[in-house]
Design a protein around this motif. Structure first.
Motif, PDB file in Angstrom:
ATOM      1  N   UNK A  78       0.838  -1.201   0.000  1.00 59.26           N
ATOM      2  CA  UNK A  78       0.000   0.000   0.000  1.00 59.26           C
ATOM      3  C   UNK A  78       0.876   1.256   0.000  1.00 59.26           C
ATOM      4  N   UNK A  79       1.950   1.225   0.790  1.00 57.18           N
ATOM      5  CA  UNK A  79       2.854   2.385   0.851  1.00 57.18           C
ATOM      6  C   UNK A  79       3.486   2.664  -0.510  1.00 57.18           C
ATOM      7  N   UNK A  80       3.928   1.627  -1.207  1.00 58.90           N
ATOM      8  CA  UNK A  80       4.521   1.812  -2.537  1.00 58.90           C
ATOM      9  C   UNK A  80       3.500   2.385  -3.520  1.00 58.90           C
ATOM     10  N   UNK A  81       2.285   1.840  -3.463  1.00 59.55           N
ATOM     11  CA  UNK A  81       1.256   2.298  -4.395  1.00 59.55           C
ATOM     12  C   UNK A  81       0.914   3.755  -4.167  1.00 59.55           C
ATOM     13  N   UNK A  82       0.836   4.146  -2.903  1.00 61.05           N
ATOM     14  CA  UNK A  82       0.473   5.528  -2.609  1.00 61.05           C
ATOM     15  C   UNK A  82       1.643   6.488  -2.824  1.00 61.05           C
ATOM     16  N   UNK A  83       2.869   6.048  -2.481  1.00 63.59           N
ATOM     17  CA  UNK A  83       4.044   6.910  -2.663  1.00 63.59           C
ATOM     18  C   UNK A  83       4.260   7.262  -4.133  1.00 63.59           C
ATOM     19  N   UNK A  84       4.119   6.265  -5.011  1.00 62.65           N
ATOM     20  CA  UNK A  84       4.405   6.480  -6.430  1.00 62.65           C
ATOM     21  C   UNK A  84       3.140   6.617  -7.281  1.00 62.65           C
ATOM     22  N   UNK A  85       1.989   6.703  -6.607  1.00 63.27           N
ATOM     23  CA  UNK A  85       0.714   6.839  -7.315  1.00 63.27           C
ATOM     24  C   UNK A  85       0.541   5.739  -8.365  1.00 63.27           C
ATOM     25  N   UNK A  86       0.800   4.518  -7.942  1.00 60.95           N
ATOM     26  CA  UNK A  86       0.632   3.357  -8.820  1.00 60.95           C
ATOM     27  C   UNK A  86      -0.841   2.977  -8.810  1.00 60.95           C
ATOM     28  N   UNK A  87      -1.608   3.700  -9.571  1.00 60.31           N
ATOM     29  CA  UNK A  87      -3.058   3.671  -9.405  1.00 60.31           C
ATOM     30  C   UNK A  87      -3.742   2.456 -10.017  1.00 60.31           C
ATOM     31  N   UNK A  88      -3.058   1.742 -10.909  1.00 56.68           N
ATOM     32  CA  UNK A  88      -3.673   0.588 -11.563  1.00 56.68           C
ATOM     33  C   UNK A  88      -3.005  -0.704 -11.118  1.00 56.68           C
ATOM     34  N   UNK A  89      -3.776  -1.567 -10.498  1.00 55.19           N
ATOM     35  CA  UNK A  89      -3.300  -2.906 -10.165  1.00 55.19           C
ATOM     36  C   UNK A  89      -3.880  -3.859 -11.209  1.00 55.19           C
ATOM     37  N   UNK A  90      -3.007  -4.503 -11.962  1.00 54.18           N
ATOM     38  CA  UNK A  90      -3.432  -5.338 -13.088  1.00 54.18           C
ATOM     39  C   UNK A  90      -3.106  -6.793 -12.774  1.00 54.18           C
ATOM     40  N   UNK A  91      -4.139  -7.639 -12.779  1.00 56.39           N
ATOM     41  CA  UNK A  91      -3.943  -9.052 -12.439  1.00 56.39           C
ATOM     42  C   UNK A  91      -4.582  -9.958 -13.490  1.00 56.39           C
TER      43      UNK A  91
ATOM     44  N   UNK B 193       1.633  -3.191 -10.688  1.00 55.62           N
ATOM     45  CA  UNK B 193       1.149  -1.928 -10.141  1.00 55.62           C
ATOM     46  C   UNK B 193       1.701  -0.824 -11.026  1.00 55.62           C
ATOM     47  N   UNK B 194       0.807  -0.123 -11.720  1.00 61.10           N
ATOM     48  CA  UNK B 194       1.250   0.776 -12.777  1.00 61.10           C
ATOM     49  C   UNK B 194       0.777   2.208 -12.516  1.00 61.10           C
ATOM     50  N   UNK B 195       1.709   3.145 -12.638  1.00 64.09           N
ATOM     51  CA  UNK B 195       1.383   4.562 -12.547  1.00 64.09           C
ATOM     52  C   UNK B 195       1.722   5.252 -13.851  1.00 64.09           C
ATOM     53  N   UNK B 196       1.781   6.557 -13.830  1.00 54.81           N
ATOM     54  CA  UNK B 196       2.065   7.299 -15.058  1.00 54.81           C
ATOM     55  C   UNK B 196       3.504   7.121 -15.524  1.00 54.81           C
ATOM     56  N   UNK B 197       4.457   7.000 -14.573  1.00 52.18           N
ATOM     57  CA  UNK B 197       5.854   6.875 -15.002  1.00 52.18           C
ATOM     58  C   UNK B 197       6.644   5.832 -14.227  1.00 52.18           C
ATOM     59  N   UNK B 198       6.003   5.117 -13.314  1.00 54.27           N
ATOM     60  CA  UNK B 198       6.676   4.069 -12.533  1.00 54.27           C
ATOM     61  C   UNK B 198       5.781   2.834 -12.497  1.00 54.27           C
ATOM     62  N   UNK B 199       6.385   1.652 -12.544  1.00 52.15           N
ATOM     63  CA  UNK B 199       5.620   0.406 -12.464  1.00 52.15           C
ATOM     64  C   UNK B 199       6.380  -0.616 -11.627  1.00 52.15           C
ATOM     65  N   UNK B 200       5.649  -1.309 -10.772  1.00 52.96           N
ATOM     66  CA  UNK B 200       6.211  -2.360  -9.915  1.00 52.96           C
ATOM     67  C   UNK B 200       5.468  -3.660 -10.217  1.00 52.96           C
ATOM     68  N   UNK B 201       6.215  -4.700 -10.538  1.00 53.83           N
ATOM     69  CA  UNK B 201       5.627  -5.981 -10.932  1.00 53.83           C
ATOM     70  C   UNK B 201       5.843  -7.007  -9.829  1.00 53.83           C
ATOM     71  N   UNK B 202       4.786  -7.731  -9.490  1.00 51.86           N
ATOM     72  CA  UNK B 202       4.875  -8.696  -8.396  1.00 51.86           C
ATOM     73  C   UNK B 202       3.773  -9.731  -8.509  1.00 51.86           C
ATOM     74  N   UNK B 203       4.029 -10.919  -7.949  1.00 51.67           N
ATOM     75  CA  UNK B 203       3.015 -11.965  -7.877  1.00 51.67           C
ATOM     76  C   UNK B 203       1.897 -11.540  -6.934  1.00 51.67           C
TER      77      UNK B 203
END
Length: 335
Positions: free
Chosen positions: A85-98, A250-260
Motif C-alpha cells: 500500500x505504501x509503494x502504491x500511494x508513494x508512487x501513485x501506482x493507481x492501476x493494479x493489473x492481475x 502496479x502501474x502509474x504514469x511513469x513508474x511500475x512495480x511488478x509482483x506476484x
C-alpha cells in the motif's frame, strides 16, 4: 541487440528471494540485458531500519522507474500497515493489473479463462483512514473520488483496446453504497460512453463472485474499486490453479512495480518447493511493459510448454519438482 535496462529488484520475505531469483534467471536466459539494483525490504530490515520500507528502496524505484518485487510480510492487526500500500500511494501506482488465465496441464475445472482484473489501487478502504471510537467500536472510511475512478476506468478501456479485448465489466456495490460506489459506477459509465466500440456492462460484486465461479470464460476486463479487486483477484486465481500462477503489476504514469499476487509463505521458505510461475509471469508482464516483446513471448511459451507437459512441475501443481528444477526446465525450453 536490446539495450540494457536498469531495474530495481526487491527479493522480499519468505519465498520471495527464491521466486525472484527464478524470475531473474529466466529473464536473463531469454537474452534481456538487465542491470539489477537489488534492495532489501520487509521483515528482514525491520530491526536495523525500524521500517520494512527504508528510504533506499524508494530511491531505487524512483531512479529506475521499473521494479520486480517479491512478496513482503505485512504485520496483521498492528504496526506498519503494508509495504504494498505504501509503494502504491508513494508512487501513485493507481492501476493494479492481475491477469487470470488457464494453462493447459494445470488441473482445474475450467477451460478458456482469460480475463484481467483492473483494480483501483490508491483509495477505497485501503486509504487507511480509520480510528477507534472509545473501546467499543472502530470506524474505517471508504474514500472514492471522481478523479481516481475516471482514471482507472480509462486505464481499463485503453487496455481493452490495445489488447483487442471484447468487453469491460465494472464491478461495484452501488445498490447499497449509493454515494461512493455510485460515483465509481457513474464514472465508469461516462468513460464507457466515449468507447462505444467496446461493449460495457456493470455487475454488483456479490453477483460477480457467483458469475466468476459459474462462467468465468464469459468475462474479459473487469474494473473495480480497491477492496473488491483484492478479493476477486485471489478468488479468480483459485479458478485457474491458485496464487502460484497469478502474476500482477502496479502501474502509474511513469513508474511500475511488478509482483506476484501470492504472499511470502514463510512456512515453505527455504525448502526449494515454492512455485515460481507467478513471479516469472510477472517478469513477462514487466518485459512487455518495457518493450522486450520477443523475450516475453519466449518465456511465456516456455512456461506454457513446461506446464502442458506436466513432468517438471512443483508440488502445488501436482508434481515433485523443486523451485530450481522447474526454473531450469523453463530455461531449457527457452533454449
Amino acid at each position: 541487440m536490446s539495450k540494457e535496462h536498469n531495474i530495481t529488484l526487491i527479493p522480499g520475505d519468505g519465498i520471495g528471494p527464491e521466486v525472484t531469483t527464478s524470475a531473474r534467471s529466466v529473464i536473463e536466459a531469454a537474452g534481456v540485458k538487465v542491470k539489477w539494483d537489488v534492495v532489501e525490504a520487509g521483515a528482514k530490515v525491520m530491526d536495523e531500519y525500524k521500517t520494512p520500507l527504508p528510504d533506499y528502496v524508494l530511491e531505487s524505484i524512483k531512479k529506475n522507474k521499473i521494479a520486480l518485487k517479491g512478496p513482503v510480510t505485512t504485520p496483521i492487526g498492528s504496526g506498519f500497515r503494508s509495504v504494498n500500500v505504501a509503494l502504491r500511494q508513494t508512487f501513485n501506482l493507481y492501476a493494479n493489473v492481475r491477469p487470470i488465465k488457464t494453462y493447459e496441464g494445470i488441473p482445474t475445472r475450467y477451460d478458456n479463462v482469460d480475463l484481467i482484473i483492473v483494480r483501483e489501487n490508491t483509495e477505497d478502504l485501503y486509504a487507511g483512514v480509520e480510528h477507534k471510537i472509545g473501546d467499543y467500536a472502530a470506524e474505517s472510511i471508504k474514500i472514492i473520488t471522481k478523479e481516481a475512478s475516471t482514471r482507472i476506468a480509462k486505464f481499463a478501456f485503453d487496455m481493452a483496446e490495445k489488447q483487442n479485448r471484447k468487453k469491460v465489466t465494472a464491478v461495484h456495490k452501488a445498490n447499497i453504497m449509493k454515494y461512493s460506489d455510485g460515483l465509481f459506477l457513474n464514472c465508469a459509465r461516462e468513460v464507457a460512453a466515449a468507447h462505444e466500440d467496446i461493449p460495457f456492462e456493470d455487475m454488483i460484486v456479490d453477483a460477480m463472485s457467483m458469475k466468476l465461479v459459474q462462467t468465468p470464460e464469459k468475462y474479459d476486463v473487469l474494473v473495480m474499486p480497491n477492496l473488491y479487486g483484492d478479493i476477486l483477484s485471489d478468488m479468480a486465481a483459485g479458478l485457474v490453479g491458485g496464487l502460484g500462477v497469478a502474476p500482477g503489476a502496479n502501474i502509474g504514469d511513469d513508474i511500475a512495480v511488478f509482483e506476484s499476487i501470492h504472499g511470502s509463505a514463510p512456512d515453505i521458505a527455504g525448502k526449494n518447493i515454492a512455485n515460481p510461475t507467478a513471479a516469472i509471469l510477472s517478469g513477462v508482464m514487466m518485459l512487455r511493459f518495457i518493450g522486450e516483446m520477443e523475450a516475453a513471448d519466449k518465456i511465456d511459451n516456455a512456461i506454457k510448454a513446461v506446464l502442458k507437459e506436466g513432468k517438471v512441475v512443483t508440488v502445488d501443481l501436482g508434481g515433485k519438482a523443486s523451485t530450481d528444477e522447474f526454473t531450469e526446465e523453463v530455461v531449457k525450453k527457452i533454449g
